[in-house]
Structures are given as structure tokens and as C-alpha cells.
Scaffold this motif. Structure first.
Motif, mmCIF file in Angstrom:
data_model
loop_
_atom_site.group_PDB
_atom_site.id
_atom_site.type_symbol
_atom_site.label_atom_id
_atom_site.label_comp_id
_atom_site.label_asym_id
_atom_site.label_seq_id
_atom_site.Cartn_x
_atom_site.Cartn_y
_atom_site.Cartn_z
ATOM 1 N N ARG A 241 0.834 -1.209 0.000
ATOM 2 C CA ARG A 241 0.000 0.000 0.000
ATOM 3 C C ARG A 241 0.870 1.260 0.000
ATOM 4 N NH1 ARG A 241 -2.937 -1.175 4.264
ATOM 5 N NH2 ARG A 241 -4.513 -2.288 3.072
ATOM 6 N N VAL A 242 1.935 1.256 0.790
ATOM 7 C CA VAL A 242 2.831 2.412 0.860
ATOM 8 C C VAL A 242 3.473 2.684 -0.497
ATOM 9 C CG1 VAL A 242 5.026 3.236 1.814
ATOM 10 C CG2 VAL A 242 3.314 2.228 3.331
ATOM 11 N N GLU A 243 3.953 1.638 -1.152
ATOM 12 C CA GLU A 243 4.609 1.816 -2.449
ATOM 13 C C GLU A 243 3.624 2.304 -3.512
ATOM 14 O OE1 GLU A 243 7.789 1.852 -2.899
ATOM 15 O OE2 GLU A 243 8.010 1.353 -0.769
ATOM 16 N N LEU A 244 2.377 1.849 -3.439
ATOM 17 C CA LEU A 244 1.378 2.299 -4.401
ATOM 18 C C LEU A 244 1.055 3.775 -4.190
ATOM 19 C CD1 LEU A 244 -1.146 -0.714 -4.540
ATOM 20 C CD2 LEU A 244 0.830 -0.235 -6.004
ATOM 21 N N ILE A 245 0.981 4.192 -2.924
ATOM 22 C CA ILE A 245 0.739 5.611 -2.626
ATOM 23 C C ILE A 245 1.908 6.455 -3.108
ATOM 24 C CG2 ILE A 245 0.513 7.304 -0.750
ATOM 25 C CD1 ILE A 245 -1.080 5.175 0.787
ATOM 26 N N ASN A 246 3.136 5.956 -2.884
ATOM 27 C CA ASN A 246 4.328 6.695 -3.310
ATOM 28 C C ASN A 246 4.410 6.836 -4.826
ATOM 29 O OD1 ASN A 246 5.145 7.048 -0.670
ATOM 30 N ND2 ASN A 246 6.526 5.286 -0.666
ATOM 31 N N SER A 247 3.780 5.915 -5.546
ATOM 32 C CA SER A 247 3.830 5.976 -7.013
ATOM 33 C C SER A 247 3.028 7.146 -7.567
ATOM 34 C CB SER A 247 3.275 4.672 -7.604
ATOM 35 O OG SER A 247 1.856 4.631 -7.490
ATOM 36 N N VAL A 265 7.128 -6.561 -14.671
ATOM 37 C CA VAL A 265 6.093 -5.829 -15.405
ATOM 38 C C VAL A 265 5.995 -4.417 -14.837
ATOM 39 C CG1 VAL A 265 4.733 -7.882 -15.976
ATOM 40 C CG2 VAL A 265 4.299 -6.673 -13.835
ATOM 41 N N ASN A 266 5.496 -3.508 -15.661
ATOM 42 C CA ASN A 266 5.258 -2.135 -15.210
ATOM 43 C C ASN A 266 3.757 -1.933 -15.030
ATOM 44 O OD1 ASN A 266 7.963 -1.269 -15.215
ATOM 45 N ND2 ASN A 266 7.898 -0.983 -17.437
ATOM 46 N N ILE A 267 3.374 -1.402 -13.861
ATOM 47 C CA ILE A 267 1.950 -1.202 -13.556
ATOM 48 C C ILE A 267 1.746 0.234 -13.062
ATOM 49 C CG2 ILE A 267 -0.032 -1.990 -12.210
ATOM 50 C CD1 ILE A 267 1.341 -4.659 -11.853
ATOM 51 N N ALA A 268 0.742 0.903 -13.603
ATOM 52 C CA ALA A 268 0.357 2.246 -13.151
ATOM 53 C C ALA A 268 -0.843 2.106 -12.222
ATOM 54 C CB ALA A 268 0.026 3.142 -14.330
ATOM 55 N N PRO A 269 -0.674 2.260 -10.912
ATOM 56 C CA PRO A 269 -1.793 2.104 -9.969
ATOM 57 C C PRO A 269 -2.925 3.088 -10.263
ATOM 58 C CG PRO A 269 0.299 2.113 -8.809
ATOM 59 C CD PRO A 269 0.596 2.543 -10.217
ATOM 60 N N GLN A 270 -4.118 2.681 -9.933
ATOM 61 C CA GLN A 270 -5.317 3.480 -10.170
ATOM 62 C C GLN A 270 -5.785 4.091 -8.852
ATOM 63 O OE1 GLN A 270 -8.405 1.152 -11.961
ATOM 64 N NE2 GLN A 270 -10.023 2.637 -11.451
ATOM 65 N N LYS A 271 -6.066 5.402 -8.869
ATOM 66 C CA LYS A 271 -6.491 6.073 -7.639
ATOM 67 C C LYS A 271 -7.932 5.725 -7.321
ATOM 68 C CE LYS A 271 -6.251 10.421 -5.111
ATOM 69 N NZ LYS A 271 -5.926 11.850 -5.142
ATOM 70 N N GLN A 272 -8.171 5.402 -6.039
ATOM 71 C CA GLN A 272 -9.528 5.089 -5.563
ATOM 72 C C GLN A 272 -9.705 5.757 -4.209
ATOM 73 O OE1 GLN A 272 -10.984 1.031 -4.177
ATOM 74 N NE2 GLN A 272 -11.890 1.124 -6.219
ATOM 75 N N GLY A 273 -10.368 6.914 -4.214
ATOM 76 C CA GLY A 273 -10.493 7.685 -2.979
ATOM 77 C C GLY A 273 -9.147 8.275 -2.593
ATOM 78 N N GLU A 274 -8.687 7.927 -1.399
ATOM 79 C CA GLU A 274 -7.407 8.438 -0.903
ATOM 80 C C GLU A 274 -6.254 7.459 -1.140
ATOM 81 O OE1 GLU A 274 -6.989 11.539 0.365
ATOM 82 O OE2 GLU A 274 -9.103 11.852 -0.124
ATOM 83 N N VAL A 275 -6.537 6.299 -1.712
ATOM 84 C CA VAL A 275 -5.494 5.283 -1.892
ATOM 85 C C VAL A 275 -5.357 4.926 -3.375
ATOM 86 C CG1 VAL A 275 -5.888 4.321 0.392
ATOM 87 C CG2 VAL A 275 -7.138 3.388 -1.557
ATOM 88 N N TYR A 276 -4.326 4.133 -3.657
ATOM 89 C CA TYR A 276 -4.092 3.638 -5.011
ATOM 90 C C TYR A 276 -4.185 2.115 -4.995
ATOM 91 C CZ TYR A 276 -2.470 8.290 -6.393
ATOM 92 O OH TYR A 276 -2.397 9.636 -6.675
ATOM 93 N N ILE A 277 -4.786 1.539 -6.045
ATOM 94 C CA ILE A 277 -4.940 0.096 -6.120
ATOM 95 C C ILE A 277 -4.464 -0.412 -7.480
ATOM 96 C CG2 ILE A 277 -6.919 0.139 -4.543
ATOM 97 C CD1 ILE A 277 -8.689 -0.289 -7.076
#
Length: 421
Positions: A241-247, A265-277
Motif C-alpha cells: 500500500r505504501v509503495e502504491l501511494i508513493n507511485s 512488469v510495469n503497472i500504473a496504480p489506479q487512484k480510488q479515494g485516498e489510496v491507489y490500487i
């Protein structure tokens, strides 16, 4: 049967939390030399009581709290009218018992007469008018003498140096602070036990990939194990979760293990509310491994800290109006949720008890009249100004605060029943 289990579970859990809280007050009061008159679990009529030493240990009818009654918290009032007939039980020239009724048992020499004067705090004496000779005689009181008012009520005298009000600011502060601190210590222990039972997260095996999610688009599949994110090893959901937020939504490199191969692989996390998933779920059973002793201790402190931040944030949002008062839960909701935790098993009940203990500890530290936090404020003011605030004014503040807490409890209880039923 389910309702009975819920009620029993709630009473048991709450009694443990109250016992630990009051034990903190009790032990530090004894350490300071304060006379503790009663250690009670519950309020209302006494169901069971036993005196050991100078303290009455009691279980009372309503299991919604408890108290440690210390001498000198309120003015010491012993209301015996002059010329009352009293009986003095003497031992080695000291009065050990003062009876306003016929003595049930006499340990030493018995003297009877009319009360002239009695000092139970400073000079410790009782003066009586003897029936036989009409002579006034002054007898010294034992420091631990008992006064028997009637068949049911007896009271040990409290010399001024054994009263709460006579102790130093530091001793009083520690005595009050010990209750909430004991609850927080219990929370640390329970979270440690919880960790020892369930283990710690050691890897992130994917159990499901959400359709059209960043993870699916990158080719991740159930069975893959996430190894690193942005070149940092991750083995827990929190680390991920921390690394996704930092991205901040930018594509970052992932290394996943598929069978015996490591894939990047390269993944671009998707923002959902206050977090990234990224759209993955994980197999809880495969994630865990047995915790070491150091890990159980560390997790006890870590979880207590993390939940403290969450609870304080909630209180802050309640004060600022970001959270409605309707979201508060009272005894009925606590009982309902405790029953749910008990249904889920012993492990879930341990975690729920830890959270309740932490809430109790933190809530009592808030500067709300009638709570420990408010009493600490008065003690700090006493330390700053060099003398205590007028006891009657302090009692009035606590009385008003207690009334407000009762009203709040009534409100949240009604609110509970609306939510539950």
C-alpha cells in the motif's frame, strides 16, 4: 442461546477491561500509601463483596464500569452526633473499633460511654464520658481503626497522610494516569497474542485479479507472488500500500514470481479515494507464517500505535463535525459487536478486546469532565499554581460532566437500538 452468548461475552470482556483499568488506579494508590476503601466492578447494588485487609472487593449489579474509592477523594465525613452512646474496643491502649451498635465481637477490652469529641484525621483520638463515673477520658485511636455505624456499614478511619488529597502532585497524577495506561498495556499484550496466534505476513500470493484492472492489463494472474515494487521488497499488504501511494499513479516496476520464474512488469496504480490500487486480492492463509518472539512484541506496539492514530483521528473528526455523532456506538452496539466477534472465534475476540481496551484507555485520557483526563488537568493546574482548586468547584465540574456523559450514553444507546433492530 445466541443472545445469551452475546450478553455473557460482552459482560466478560467489559469486566476484564474495567478490572485492568481499576487495577492500575488501585496499585498506584497503594504504592502512594493511599487508603483504598473499595475496589468495585460494576455499579449499583452489591452482588458479592469480601473485605481483605483495608479494602472491600465488590461485584455490583450493573456491569458497565467500575471504580476504586480512595480516601480523601471527597471530604471525609463521619457523622456521629455528640452524646451518642459508643463502644470502644481497646487493644494495647489503642482504640481499634468504635461501635455505634452493640459489638458483634470484641477483640480486647470494651469501654462504653457518651461521645464528647473525636478526631479521625490529625490527632487521632476519641473522648468519651464514662457511664459509671461521669469522667471524661481521652483514648488514642489506632491508625487503622474501624467505625461500625450500623449492622451493614463500617468505615476505616483515614489519617490525613493516607488520603488522596494529601499526596504530592506527582503521586496523584500517577495514580490517575495508571488506569488508562494499564488499558493501553493490555492492548499491546493482546495484539502481541493475536500476532502469535495468526502469524505475520510473509508474502503476497495473488488469489484474484479484478477484470480490466491495472494488474490484469499488466498480465498478472492468480498464483503469482509479488516480490518487489519499484525495486523495494514487499511482503505485506501495508508495504504494498505504501509503495502504491508513493507511485502517485505513475507506472512502477513490479517483480512477480510465477512458478520458478521471476517476471518484471510495469503497472500504473489506479487512484480510488485516498489510496491507489492495482486490482488484486490475496490469499490470507498463504500470506502468513509463524511469528518470532520479537515480531509478536513489535507487532503489539505497532498495532497499538497504528490504531491509536486511527482512534484519535476519529475523535478529531467528531469534534470538527466531519463525522456525525450518529456514528457513535454505545453499550448496546458494543455488546452486539462483541457477540459477533465471539461468533467469529477466539482469535477475532482477542483483536476486538484489544481495540475496546485501547478505546477505553484513550477515551479516559481526554480532558472531559468526570474522566481521568479531566482529573489530570486539575492536578496539573494544582502543580502550576502551587495549591489545589477548591474541591467543591472541582466536584461540581465533574458532576456536570458526569451528567453530560449519562445523557450522551442514553443518546447513543437509543441510536444503537435503531441500528441493531
Amino acid at each position: 442461546m445466541h443472545i445469551l452468548q452475546t450478553v455473557v461475552s460482552f459482560i466478560l470482556v467489559l469486566s476484564i477491561l474495567v478490572f485492568v483499568h481499576e487495577l492500575g488506579h488501585f496499585l498506584f494508590a497503594k504504592r502512594a500509601g493511599i487508603l483504598v476503601r473499595e475496589f468495585a466492578i460494576g455499579f449499583g447494588p452489591v452482588v458479592f463483596s469480601k473485605r481483605k485487609g483495608e479494602t472491600l472487593y465488590a461485584i455490583r449489579l450493573l456491569p458497565l464500569g467500575g471504580f476504586v474509592r480512595m480516601a480523601g477523594e471527597d471530604p471525609e465525613i463521619i457523622d456521629i452526633k455528640p452524646e451518642s452512646i459508643i463502644h470502644l474496643d481497646m487493644k494495647q491502649n489503642l482504640v481499634t473499633d468504635v461501635w455505634l451498635i452493640d459489638p458483634r465481637e470484641v477483640k480486647g477490652e470494651l469501654v462504653t460511654g457518651k461521645l464528647v469529641e473525636m478526631d479521625t484525621e490529625k490527632d487521632l483520638f476519641v473522648t468519651i464520658l464514662l457511664d459509671e463515673s461521669g469522667e471524661q477520658v481521652r483514648y488514642p485511636l489506632h491508625r487503622e481503626a474501624f467505625i461500625h455505624l450500623n449492622k451493614k456499614n463500617e468505615m476505616q478511619i483515614a489519617p490525613i497522610d493516607r488520603q488522596f488529597s494529601s499526596k504530592t502532585v506527582w503521586q496523584k497524577a500517577l495514580t490517575i494516569l495508571a488506569g488508562p495506561i494499564f488499558n493501553i498495556i493490555l492492548t499491546i499484550i493482546l495484539f502481541g497474542v493475536y500476532t502469535a496466534v495468526i502469524g505475520v505476513e510473509a508474502k503476497l500470493p495473488i488469489s484474484m485479479v479484478t477484470k480490466n484492472s491495472p494488474a490484469e492489463k499488466a498480465g498478472l494472474k492468480p498464483g503469482d507472488v509479488i516480490q518487489t515494487v519499484n525495486n523495494k521488497r514487499v511482503s505485506t499488504i501495508d508495504m504494498l500500500r505504501v509503495e502504491l501511494i508513493n507511485s502517485k499513479g505513475k507506472a512502477v516496476p513490479f517483480v512477480v514470481k510465477r512458478g520458478n520464474q521471476d517476471l518484471q512488469v510495469n503497472i500504473a496504480p489506479q487512484k480510488q479515494g485516498e489510496v491507489y490500487i492495482i486490482g488484486t486480492m490475496f490469499d490470507q492463509r498463504q500470506m502468513m507464517r509463524k511469528a518470532t518472539m520479537m515480531e509478536t512484541v513489535r507487532e503489539g506496539f505497532k498495532q497499538t500505535y497504528n490504531w491509536s492514530v486511527i482512534i484519535l483521528d476519529g475523535f478529531g473528526k467528531l469534534v470538527t463535525g466531519q463525522i456525525s455523532i450518529d456514528s457513535l456506538g454505545g453499550p448496546a452496539q458494543m455488546g452486539y459487536l462483541t457477540g459477533k466477534a465471539a461468533d467469529a472465534g477466539f482469535v477475532a475476540l482477542i483483536k476486538w478486546t484489544a481495540l475496546l481496551s485501547l478505546n477505553l484507555g484513550i477515551f479516559n485520557l481526554l480532558p472531559i469532565p468526570a474522566l481521568d483526563g479531566s482529573r489530570l488537568i486539575f492536578i496539573i493546574i494544582e502543580g502550576v499554581r502551587g495549591r489545589p482548586i477548591n474541591p467543591s468547584k472541582e466536584s461540581y465540574v465533574h458532576l456536570v460532566g458526569f451528567a453530560m456523559l449519562i445523557l450522551l450514553m442514553v443518546f447513543v444507546t437509543i441510536n444503537d437500538f435503531r441500528k441493531i433492530f
